[in-house]
Design an enzyme around this catalytic site. Structure first.
Site, PDB file in Angstrom:
ATOM      1  N   HIS A 177     -15.303 -42.017  -6.066  1.00 35.35           N
ATOM      2  CA  HIS A 177     -16.382 -41.890  -7.160  1.00 35.35           C
ATOM      3  C   HIS A 177     -17.601 -41.008  -6.096  1.00 35.35           C
ATOM      4  CE1 HIS A 177     -19.997 -42.534  -9.282  1.00 35.35           C
ATOM      5  NE2 HIS A 177     -19.271 -41.942 -10.256  1.00 35.35           N
ATOM      6  N   PRO A 178     -18.509 -40.192  -6.605  1.00 32.01           N
ATOM      7  CA  PRO A 178     -19.424 -39.711  -5.750  1.00 32.01           C
ATOM      8  C   PRO A 178     -20.331 -40.516  -5.104  1.00 32.01           C
ATOM      9  CG  PRO A 178     -19.167 -38.324  -7.773  1.00 32.01           C
ATOM     10  CD  PRO A 178     -18.367 -39.563  -7.953  1.00 32.01           C
ATOM     11  N   ARG A 179     -20.573 -41.611  -5.759  1.00 34.92           N
ATOM     12  CA  ARG A 179     -21.442 -42.955  -4.976  1.00 34.92           C
ATOM     13  C   ARG A 179     -20.880 -43.804  -3.993  1.00 34.92           C
ATOM     14  NH1 ARG A 179     -24.279 -45.425  -3.161  1.00 34.92           N
ATOM     15  NH2 ARG A 179     -26.029 -46.939  -3.845  1.00 34.92           N
ATOM     16  N   LYS A 180     -19.521 -43.337  -3.760  1.00 35.11           N
ATOM     17  CA  LYS A 180     -18.822 -43.888  -2.561  1.00 35.11           C
ATOM     18  C   LYS A 180     -18.871 -43.095  -1.281  1.00 35.11           C
ATOM     19  CE  LYS A 180     -17.300 -46.787  -5.847  1.00 35.11           C
ATOM     20  NZ  LYS A 180     -18.133 -47.822  -6.481  1.00 35.11           N
ATOM     21  N   VAL A 181     -18.422 -43.421  -0.319  1.00 34.97           N
ATOM     22  CA  VAL A 181     -18.598 -42.766   1.286  1.00 34.97           C
ATOM     23  C   VAL A 181     -17.766 -41.344   1.092  1.00 34.97           C
ATOM     24  CG1 VAL A 181     -18.282 -42.952   3.531  1.00 34.97           C
ATOM     25  CG2 VAL A 181     -18.908 -44.932   2.328  1.00 34.97           C
TER      26      VAL A 181
END
Ligand code: PLP
Length: 375
Positions: A177-181
């Site tokens: 997901h875009p919130r991950k690295v």
């Protein structure tokens, strides 16, 4: 405005997606296979299975681990809600245990207390990229004959005792997901060393189909597929996998840079006595998916006020990790449950901006603005 996070995507990823589209093969195919192989190599796992996101990775892991109706699975309440939801999907019961406030990971002593004859598995989260003490949970799980499943949604590239997360257990789930690295828009991966799990996961993610599209496509003979069990459509697309391959190539570089920023925050804030900063013990290596600071009772400002003041100064922050048992979806069922450590950790922590590339003046601004409220 300084954002809280930003995916690190460049023309390389855009070109990879563009090229894939023009090949005409856009869902699970050769690029998914390549991404899986490279991901397995990177983590040191025997196999990797790409899926549509980490929530579906967790769901399939529950199924292959044999978790079903009425089983209990111990997990943290203080986690993104998908952790608990994945247990619900198979009709099992999330049993919420406390966390260790020093690293927001499950407290092994509290988990031990919550084991009952109905417990089937422990779902261990490596919260915001900081590895949990896998060996301690492995010992506990083995002692009671429980499955150990890792929710490593945030922990791609983190390592524990010198080995990458993904190589320690037979079911480890990752998120893109875009919130991950690293990100593929949405996306997920399961690593495993168990061949039986590997085969079943591949079946379940594609409708339980005995032959996958690629094999059928490349076969010189007519093949009829069979559907061996009720499966799901949890495929990753080849467009996403092409992006993922490019992202994986720069993962170590991303982590080095993230750690440098975390180090800057650490140096700047360590003299503020009322703050508890992330703690990376010997043998633990975090990718710093998030930088979360805990405000002790003696802080001159409360967390929500601090978030508003930061926002007024043009810096977005987030509350600490949520507690699932206090969300509306769970509140009623868990109304009798009190988890004081998790609740306090959630209510008194704040996540600061951390992304690549982060401009030097933005790092400085976060440090100066944040520090100013503790003078
Ligand atoms: C983000 C996250 C998930 C869900 O990942 P998706 O890929 O968005 O489904 C699950 N567990 C944890 C701990 C997470 O942080």
């Amino acid at each position: 405005m300084i954002p809280i996070a930003k995916p690190y995507l460049t023309k390389k990823e855009a070109k990879a997606a563009y090229d894939t589209i023009l090949t005409g093969w856009i869902t699970q195919g050769p690029r998914v296979a390549e991404f899986e192989q490279k991901f397995a190599e990177y983590t040191g796992a025997k196999y990797a299975v790409a899926v549509s996101n980490c929530t579906t990775a967790l769901h399939l892991s529950m199924i292959v681990a044999g978790v079903g109706q009425g089983d209990e699975v111990i997990c943290p309440s203080m986690s993104y809600i998908a952790t608990a939801n994945s247990i619900k999907y198979v009709g099992a019961i999330p049993v919420f245990a406390e966390i260790d406030p020093a690293n927001y990971n499950l407290d092994v002593h509290d988990v031990a207390k919550k084991i009952t004859p109905r417990t089937r598995a422990i779902l261990l989260v490596h919260q915001i990229g900081m590895p949990a003490d896998i060996d301690a949970f492995r010992t506990l799980a083995d002692k009671h004959g429980l499955q150990l499943i890792e929710d490593a949604a945030c922990a791609v590239g983190s390592s524990y005792k010198g080995k990458k997360i993904g190589s320690h257990s037979s079911l480890v789930c990752f998120s893109f997901h875009p919130r991950k690295v690293i990100s593929t828009g949405d996306g997920g991966m399961i690593t495993t060393d168990n061949e039986e799990y590997y085969n079943r996961l591949r079946l379940l993610r594609q409708h339980g189909m005995s032959v996958n599209d690629r094999v059928r496509h490349e076969s010189a003979k007519v093949i009829f597929e069979d559907h061996l069990e009720v499966g799901y459509n949890y495929r990753l697309t080849d467009i996403q996998a092409a992006v993922g391959i490019r992202q994986l190539e720069k993962l170590d570089q991303i982590i080095t840079k993230r750690r440098r920023i975390a180090q800057r925050y650490h140096k700047a804030f360590k003299s503020i006595a009322c703050l508890q900063l992330p703690l990376e013990k010997r043998g633990y290596f975090s990718n710093y998916q998030s930088y979360s600071v805990y405000l002790r009772d003696d802080c001159p400002i409360n967390r929500n006020e601090l978030m508003q003041k930061m926002l007024d100064a043009g810096i977005s922050t987030r509350r600490g990790i949520m507690t699932s048992h206090r969300e509306t979806a769970y509140k009623k069922e868990y109304s009798g449950l009190s988890l004081p450590v998790s609740e306090k950790s959630c209510d008194r922590s704040i996540i600061l901006p951390l992304y690549i590339p982060m401009r030097e003046e933005d790092i400085q601004k976060v440090i100066e603005t944040f520090s100013s409220f503790f003078k």
